[in-house]
Write a protein that holds these residues in place. Structure first.
Motif, PDB file in Angstrom:
ATOM      1  N   ALA A 128       1.748 -31.413 -28.480  1.00 34.91           N
ATOM      2  CA  ALA A 128       3.205 -31.340 -28.328  1.00 34.91           C
ATOM      3  C   ALA A 128       3.618 -29.958 -27.858  1.00 34.91           C
ATOM      4  N   LEU A 129       4.636 -29.923 -27.004  1.00 34.19           N
ATOM      5  CA  LEU A 129       5.306 -28.661 -26.661  1.00 34.19           C
ATOM      6  C   LEU A 129       6.646 -28.643 -27.387  1.00 34.19           C
ATOM      7  N   ARG A 130       7.139 -27.431 -27.583  1.00 34.42           N
ATOM      8  CA  ARG A 130       8.408 -27.318 -28.321  1.00 34.42           C
ATOM      9  C   ARG A 130       9.386 -26.440 -27.536  1.00 34.42           C
ATOM     10  N   PRO A 133       8.592 -21.393 -27.517  1.00 35.93           N
ATOM     11  CA  PRO A 133       7.218 -21.240 -27.034  1.00 35.93           C
ATOM     12  C   PRO A 133       6.357 -20.595 -28.102  1.00 35.93           C
ATOM     13  N   SER A 134       5.051 -20.668 -27.917  1.00 32.86           N
ATOM     14  CA  SER A 134       4.171 -20.060 -28.911  1.00 32.86           C
ATOM     15  C   SER A 134       2.859 -19.663 -28.265  1.00 32.86           C
ATOM     16  N   SER A 135       2.376 -18.519 -28.652  1.00 34.33           N
ATOM     17  CA  SER A 135       1.110 -18.027 -28.133  1.00 34.33           C
ATOM     18  C   SER A 135       0.016 -19.067 -28.392  1.00 34.33           C
ATOM     19  N   GLY A 136      -0.613 -19.515 -27.332  1.00 31.50           N
ATOM     20  CA  GLY A 136      -1.673 -20.516 -27.471  1.00 31.50           C
ATOM     21  C   GLY A 136      -1.156 -21.870 -27.913  1.00 31.50           C
ATOM     22  N   LEU A 509      13.954 -14.138 -20.734  1.00 29.69           N
ATOM     23  CA  LEU A 509      13.245 -14.249 -19.446  1.00 29.69           C
ATOM     24  C   LEU A 509      12.891 -15.707 -19.154  1.00 29.69           C
ATOM     25  N   TYR A 510      12.403 -16.415 -20.178  1.00 25.59           N
ATOM     26  CA  TYR A 510      12.063 -17.830 -19.977  1.00 25.59           C
ATOM     27  C   TYR A 510      13.282 -18.598 -19.451  1.00 25.59           C
ATOM     28  N   LEU A 511      14.422 -18.452 -20.153  1.00 26.63           N
ATOM     29  CA  LEU A 511      15.585 -19.280 -19.805  1.00 26.63           C
ATOM     30  C   LEU A 511      16.247 -18.804 -18.521  1.00 26.63           C
ATOM     31  N   GLY A 522       5.067 -15.998 -21.016  1.00 29.92           N
ATOM     32  CA  GLY A 522       4.779 -14.863 -21.879  1.00 29.92           C
ATOM     33  C   GLY A 522       3.293 -14.536 -21.785  1.00 29.92           C
ATOM     34  N   ILE A 523       2.974 -13.255 -21.841  1.00 31.42           N
ATOM     35  CA  ILE A 523       1.570 -12.837 -21.750  1.00 31.42           C
ATOM     36  C   ILE A 523       1.277 -11.915 -22.932  1.00 31.42           C
ATOM     37  N   GLY A 524       0.650 -12.491 -23.951  1.00 31.49           N
ATOM     38  CA  GLY A 524       0.300 -11.684 -25.121  1.00 31.49           C
ATOM     39  C   GLY A 524      -1.043 -11.006 -24.957  1.00 31.49           C
ATOM     40  N   CYS A 525      -1.820 -11.492 -23.996  1.00 31.05           N
ATOM     41  CA  CYS A 525      -3.124 -10.873 -23.744  1.00 31.05           C
ATOM     42  C   CYS A 525      -2.972  -9.822 -22.643  1.00 31.05           C
ATOM     43  N   LEU A 545       4.329  -3.701 -25.899  1.00 35.76           N
ATOM     44  CA  LEU A 545       4.251  -4.755 -26.925  1.00 35.76           C
ATOM     45  C   LEU A 545       4.151  -6.173 -26.389  1.00 35.76           C
ATOM     46  N   TYR A 546       4.387  -6.386 -25.090  1.00 34.05           N
ATOM     47  CA  TYR A 546       4.383  -7.775 -24.624  1.00 34.05           C
ATOM     48  C   TYR A 546       4.487  -7.754 -23.103  1.00 34.05           C
ATOM     49  N   HIS A 547       3.827  -8.685 -22.439  1.00 28.31           N
ATOM     50  CA  HIS A 547       3.954  -8.800 -20.984  1.00 28.31           C
ATOM     51  C   HIS A 547       4.611 -10.128 -20.627  1.00 28.31           C
TER      52      HIS A 547
HETATM   53  C1  LIG Z   1       3.705 -14.593 -27.662  1.00 27.17           C
HETATM   54  C2  LIG Z   1       3.164 -15.425 -26.538  1.00 27.17           C
HETATM   55  C3  LIG Z   1       2.051 -15.002 -25.848  1.00 27.17           C
HETATM   56  C4  LIG Z   1       1.546 -15.771 -24.791  1.00 27.17           C
HETATM   57  N1  LIG Z   1       0.476 -15.316 -24.081  1.00 27.17           N
HETATM   58  C5  LIG Z   1       0.040 -16.010 -23.006  1.00 27.17           C
HETATM   59  C6  LIG Z   1      -1.003 -15.484 -22.186  1.00 27.17           C
HETATM   60  O1  LIG Z   1      -1.522 -14.388 -22.427  1.00 27.17           O
HETATM   61  N2  LIG Z   1      -1.387 -16.239 -21.120  1.00 27.17           N
HETATM   62  C7  LIG Z   1      -0.820 -17.458 -20.824  1.00 27.17           C
HETATM   63  O2  LIG Z   1      -1.215 -18.095 -19.834  1.00 27.17           O
HETATM   64  N3  LIG Z   1       0.174 -17.961 -21.593  1.00 27.17           N
HETATM   65  C8  LIG Z   1       0.617 -17.269 -22.660  1.00 27.17           C
HETATM   66  N4  LIG Z   1       1.669 -17.755 -23.406  1.00 27.17           N
HETATM   67  C9  LIG Z   1       2.274 -19.058 -23.101  1.00 27.17           C
HETATM   68  C10 LIG Z   1       1.874 -20.115 -24.145  1.00 27.17           C
HETATM   69  O3  LIG Z   1       0.555 -20.520 -23.910  1.00 27.17           O
HETATM   70  C11 LIG Z   1       2.871 -21.276 -24.108  1.00 27.17           C
HETATM   71  O4  LIG Z   1       4.101 -20.811 -24.597  1.00 27.17           O
HETATM   72  C12 LIG Z   1       2.401 -22.431 -24.950  1.00 27.17           C
HETATM   73  O5  LIG Z   1       1.261 -23.023 -24.403  1.00 27.17           O
HETATM   74  C13 LIG Z   1       3.482 -23.480 -25.076  1.00 27.17           C
HETATM   75  O6  LIG Z   1       3.870 -23.954 -23.817  1.00 27.17           O
HETATM   76  P1  LIG Z   1       5.382 -23.895 -23.351  1.00 27.17           P
HETATM   77  O7  LIG Z   1       5.778 -22.447 -23.303  1.00 27.17           O
HETATM   78  O8  LIG Z   1       5.381 -24.552 -21.994  1.00 27.17           O
HETATM   79  O9  LIG Z   1       6.202 -24.638 -24.356  1.00 27.17           O
HETATM   80  C14 LIG Z   1       2.183 -17.002 -24.444  1.00 27.17           C
HETATM   81  C15 LIG Z   1       3.320 -17.407 -25.143  1.00 27.17           C
HETATM   82  C16 LIG Z   1       3.821 -16.631 -26.173  1.00 27.17           C
HETATM   83  C17 LIG Z   1       5.060 -17.086 -26.886  1.00 27.17           C
END
Ligand SMILES: Cc1cc2nc3c(=O)[nH]c(=O)nc-3n(C[C@H](O)[C@H](O)[C@H](O)COP(=O)(O)O)c2cc1C
Length: 574
Positions: A128-130, A133-136, A509-511, A522-525, A545-547
């Motif tokens: 499920a997506l929500r 958003p969420s890392s991973g 940024l997303y919206l 979002g890029i947490g890595c 802190l975040y890309h």
């Molecule tokens: C804090 C955070 C870090 C994330 N880091 C990455 C990343 O490094 N690389 C990437 O491809 N997606 C990254 N994402 C995107 C997530 O994978 C994505 O939000 C999640 O799979 C849910 O999908 P959605 O955003 O389409 O709902 C990140 C999202 C968040 C919120």
């Protein structure tokens, strides 16, 4: 001017507090040192990633849905389709009709803030997506409602289950306790609570997971704020409460209710947000914690994993950054900016639910400068304008931006100052050879500076853990926080708040990308110190802190998309 191809991308620093160098184990008793040390220890480096298991143990994959067995469930209507508020109007709150505080509208709030937005399927796997958003896509954030007596609702504490779009009643408040809660809250208001299960992120990301939980909490704060705005409601993070107080109000400290689960499946308090349908004269500073504690609690938390790996450093930083009672809410003392404008008349409820991260960007799409400036403008706080009015502090984060494809703007490195007061310190900290020129057509109030010319796609990709999305967008960026000074001055718990602000920035940024017809991720890595080195930052006065990246998306047609709520066989209420 530095030649981008010659910039060293090798990081070297040891953990530092200000100018002191510390060892990873020193200062065990000092929460500030623990927070700074955790941050240092969990950096990804070009030659080494932060510690994690290194593989995914599918057998212990955490359940993304928390439930409380035995709690009475209140099914919520699916009513977001009926909300027609145009996205643009969220930024002019007086333009949004104020909806009543009832079952349908509370249901819409949860659907748009924390609800499912779609299911994805690939080779028999479904996830499920929500809206948040969420890392991973691991979703550590849990959501709660604390409600005074309302039509269809008995007063009490409710846990939101996104999969089932329902509220589980964890605590019933009757008689005097219900009245006490009603008195404590301003008229026509209720509380949304957020908590984090660190294990859900640690399962995949190991030690760095605590950071991602905070990012996700920040995103969720913003989704709550946007959802409330679409209903004509305000939302304010209650800043003075302690984490002990939040835990008690949400029942997170009830050992018996978590007796069936491993300690790592428990929830950590993040905060309570006051959501109100009427202007709030003064937000509550004291909540009836003891009456809520003494309420009628039901429900036992479900175990999330069959086995767990323990990351002590996460438990230590969680303890060190536990928030005490403070004198909030503070007042953000922001520099005035002209009113925002947005041409996006798409209903907010549609835009919020269609938001997606892109797995790949096309490496071609150019966005007009006007759209670029508009996105950046929405990152500036304005009084009474969502989502920034949910936070009671002035911006602590700024942005170093790689412009790749923005019509009329030279490709290169730019800097956005979200607060002019940071200028001298930031300028002194960054490379002396930077240009500091404002682009000719940039709106005057937008403190965007052109630092360095060049095709920085390769460097942008490298510093974002070699991820192509950072190079293939129209632009990508790193968020630079005023770091050690803030934490030392305000307390270790501010470590979490800095990430929350990064999460709120990310949600904007997303919206805004979605509103501009492009997409974002979002890029947490990212390689922390490699980005610092590019900017010339040393020490930890400022930290990345975040890309984020923004650009033209490439759909992955191998993934099947299914509707968010078809599995519920519940009609949409118009
Ligand atoms: C804090 C955070 C870090 C994330 N880091 C990455 C990343 O490094 N690389 C990437 O491809 N997606 C990254 N994402 C995107 C997530 O994978 C994505 O939000 C999640 O799979 C849910 O999908 P959605 O955003 O389409 O709902 C990140 C999202 C968040 C919120």
């Amino acid at each position: 001017m530095p030649n981008p191809d010659r910039l060293p991308l090798v990081s070297s620093s040891l953990p530092q507090r200000g100018n002191e160098t510390i060892s990873e184990t020193s200062g065990a008793a000092d929460p500030i040192l623990i927070a700074l040390s955790y941050h240092q220890q969990t950096k990804h480096h070009l030659h080494r990633y932060a510690r994690s298991l290194g593989y995914l143990d599918w057998d212990s994959q955490p359940d993304p849905f928390r439930t409380f067995e035995g709690a009475i469930r209140l099914e919520l209507p699916l009513a977001a389709d009926s909300l027609t508020t145009p996205f643009a109007d969220l930024y002019t709150p007086v333009a949004v009709p104020v909806r009543s505080l009832d079952l349908k509208n509370i249901a819409i709030l949860f659907e748009l803030a924390l609800g499912l937005s779609a299911w994805k399927e690939f080779r028999g796997n479904r996830w499920a997506l929500r809206c948040n958003p969420s890392s991973g896509n691991l979703h550590p954030t849990e959501g709660y409602a604390i409600l005074p007596p309302l039509p269809h609702f008995e007063a009490g504490v409710y846990h939101y289950v996104s999969r089932d779009h329902c509220l589980e009643r964890r605590c019933l408040l009757e008689g005097g306790a219900a009245a006490e809660l009603a008195r404590a809250l301003p008229p026509d208001s209720f509380l949304v609570g957020l908590s984090s299960i660190h294990w859900r992120e640690a399962w995949k990301y190991g030690e760095r997971a605590f950071r991602y939980c905070q990012h996700d909490a920040g995103h969720a704060l913003a989704t709550v704020r946007y959802a409330a705005a679409a209903l004509g409601w305000s939302a304010l993070l209650l800043d003075s409460l302690s984490d002990d107080g939040v835990a008690a109000m949400l029942g997170l400290d009830r050992a018996a209710d978590f007796a069936d689960v491993d300690a790592q499946d428990r929830e950590h308090p993040d905060g309570l947000v006051l959501v109100s349908a009427k202007p709030v004269a003064s937000p509550p500073r004291i909540l009836p914690v003891e009456s809520v504690r003494a309420g009628q609690w039901t429900g036992r938390a479900n175990p999330l994993s069959s086995s767990h790996v323990s990351w002590d450093v996460i438990d230590e930083v969680a303890k060190a950054t536990w928030k005490p009672v403070t004198n909030g809410p503070g007042r953000a003392d922001n520099t005035p900016s002209p009113p925002l404008s947005s041409p996006c008349r798409t209903p907010a409820a549609t835009l919020i639910r269609q938001r997606r991260s892109c797995l790949a960007l096309d490496g071609r799409t150019t966005i007009p400068a006007e759209a670029f400036y508009r996105v950046l403008d929405h990152l500036l706080p304005r009084p009474g304008v969502p989502p920034w009015d949910t936070l009671s502090w002035s911006p602590q984060l700024h942005a170093g931006i790689f412009v790749h494809r923005v019509a009329g703007l030279a490709p290169g490195l730019y800097l956005l100052e979200r607060d002019p007061r940071i200028h001298d310190r930031l300028r002194a900290a960054l490379r002396p050879e930077f240009l500091w020129e404002q682009p000719a057509d940039c709106p005057e109030h937008l403190r965007l500076f052109y630092l360095m010319q060049g095709d920085l796609r390769r460097i942008a990709q490298i510093v974002s853990c070699h991820q192509e999305i950072a190079a293939d967008g129209a632009f990508s960026l790193g968020m630079i926080a005023e770091f050690s000074h803030t934490i030392k001055q305000k307390g270790a718990w501010w470590y979490r708040r800095l990430f929350w602000e990064a999460g709120v920035l990310g949600q904007v940024l997303y919206l805004e990308a979605e509103a501009a017809g492009v997409r974002s991720t979002g890029i947490g890595c990212y390689f922390d110190d490699a980005f610092h080195e590019l900017l010339g930052l040393t020490g930890n006065e400022f930290q990345d802190l975040y890309h984020f990246t923004v650009g033209g998306p490439v759909e992955d047609h191998r993934l099947m998309t299914l509707p968010a709520h078809a599995h519920l066989h519940r009609m949409s209420t118009a």
